[in-house]
Scaffold this motif. Sequence first.
Motif, mmCIF file in Angstrom:
data_model
loop_
_atom_site.group_PDB
_atom_site.id
_atom_site.type_symbol
_atom_site.label_atom_id
_atom_site.label_comp_id
_atom_site.label_asym_id
_atom_site.label_seq_id
_atom_site.Cartn_x
_atom_site.Cartn_y
_atom_site.Cartn_z
ATOM 1 N N VAL A 287 0.859 -1.182 0.000
ATOM 2 C CA VAL A 287 0.000 0.000 0.000
ATOM 3 C C VAL A 287 0.893 1.229 0.000
ATOM 4 N N ILE A 288 0.731 2.110 -0.986
ATOM 5 C CA ILE A 288 1.583 3.300 -1.139
ATOM 6 C C ILE A 288 0.753 4.542 -0.850
ATOM 7 N N SER A 289 1.233 5.371 0.076
ATOM 8 C CA SER A 289 0.573 6.641 0.429
ATOM 9 C C SER A 289 1.314 7.783 -0.260
ATOM 10 N N GLN A 290 0.617 8.465 -1.163
ATOM 11 C CA GLN A 290 1.229 9.541 -1.951
ATOM 12 C C GLN A 290 0.661 10.889 -1.478
ATOM 13 N N PRO A 291 1.496 11.788 -0.876
ATOM 14 C CA PRO A 291 0.994 13.088 -0.397
ATOM 15 C C PRO A 291 0.757 14.058 -1.558
ATOM 16 N N ASN A 292 0.079 15.190 -1.248
ATOM 17 C CA ASN A 292 -0.122 16.237 -2.233
ATOM 18 C C ASN A 292 1.203 16.900 -2.602
ATOM 19 N N LEU A 293 1.229 17.492 -3.766
ATOM 20 C CA LEU A 293 2.473 18.095 -4.235
ATOM 21 C C LEU A 293 2.940 19.241 -3.341
ATOM 22 N N ALA A 298 6.333 13.024 2.409
ATOM 23 C CA ALA A 298 7.093 12.011 1.672
ATOM 24 C C ALA A 298 6.201 10.815 1.371
ATOM 25 N N THR A 299 6.533 10.147 0.303
ATOM 26 C CA THR A 299 5.795 8.934 -0.073
ATOM 27 C C THR A 299 6.143 7.814 0.905
ATOM 28 N N VAL A 300 5.105 7.136 1.388
ATOM 29 C CA VAL A 300 5.297 6.049 2.357
ATOM 30 C C VAL A 300 4.704 4.774 1.771
ATOM 31 N N ALA A 301 5.522 3.708 1.826
ATOM 32 C CA ALA A 301 5.071 2.391 1.352
ATOM 33 C C ALA A 301 4.921 1.463 2.546
#
Length: 362
Positions: A287-293, A298-301
């Motif tokens: 599961v990958i958490s992608q924050p707003n620009l 930071a991206t968390v896997a």
Amino acid sequence: MKLCFLASLLIALPSQAERLKDLASIQGVRDNPLIGYGLMVGLDGSGDQTMQTPFTTQSLNNMLGQLGVTVPAGTNMQLKNVAAVMVTATLPPFVRPGQNIDITVSSLGNAKSLRGGTLLMTPLKGADGQVYALAQGNMVIGGAGASAGGSSVKINQLSSGRIPAGAIVERAVESPLGGDGTLMLELHTSDFGTAQTAMEAINRSFGPGTATALDARVIQVTAPARPEERVGFLARIQNLDVAPAQAVAKVVINARTGSVVMNQNVRLNDCAVAHGNLSVVINTEPVISQPNLLSGGATVATQKSQIEISQAGGALQVVRGGASLADVIRGLNTLGANPQDLVSILQAMKAAGALRAELEII
């Protein structure tokens, strides 16, 4: 998998007479294993990589030296058509010098294939270190193989094969055959009943006192003094019909494959068995958490796991006792167990005293 498909194979018929030659052998009449180390040449670039198998180069240097060829010291021979091999054979009883025997040739190093190679003269030695045969010949292997780019395809075994009549016997092994007036017959399986039956069959055919059962395996037989009479005497004994005694009740379990085999004498007492299959299934997905620009995060896997546990069966089942192998199979089939589960069930039955048979694990 049910056991019913085995019923036709396992339901034994009443004990029938067999030839004595199928039940016993003559003491002293035996095979002798032979072994030797040699070189195989003429390979099509599929031989040993000599940098990784230095014994191949050393053996070749020794052989060339015996043939009068001197290889300068320090020479790095890059050979591709030579392979070090082990040669094995079996020396049959009563074989004489000059006769041929079959041999098996197996690669000792990292040769890719021995197909089409020629085995150079290889002495074959026995357990006493004496040379009993000389092996040499061309080997043909019924297979093929190819490799390229890290991939390979192979049909049949290419690193070993047989050479029919590939060795000539040079020394015979003496097999004393009743030279002192007596012969010993050894049963393949120790059984007092079979030994008694065989002794009685011999005495009925050749007169009382001809045979004496010494124990559950060995039967002593009085043999004629003349060798030519002794051969005919043994031929008649080996063709006598003997009804072997029934074997002890036994269940054999192969721990590696889960195979279960029972003989005709296995019996069951009434018992109750509860057995269920327990299975655990674990599924893990990333599961990958992608924050707003513009958030600066930071991206968390992470890993998300889902665990499921299921248990089937488990109801108490009554297994009826049986007086025949068919009844035993019918009773075990009521459990609906596969062969792997049946191994555990049989062990528990043996511990509870419901299985009237020896349990042997191989």
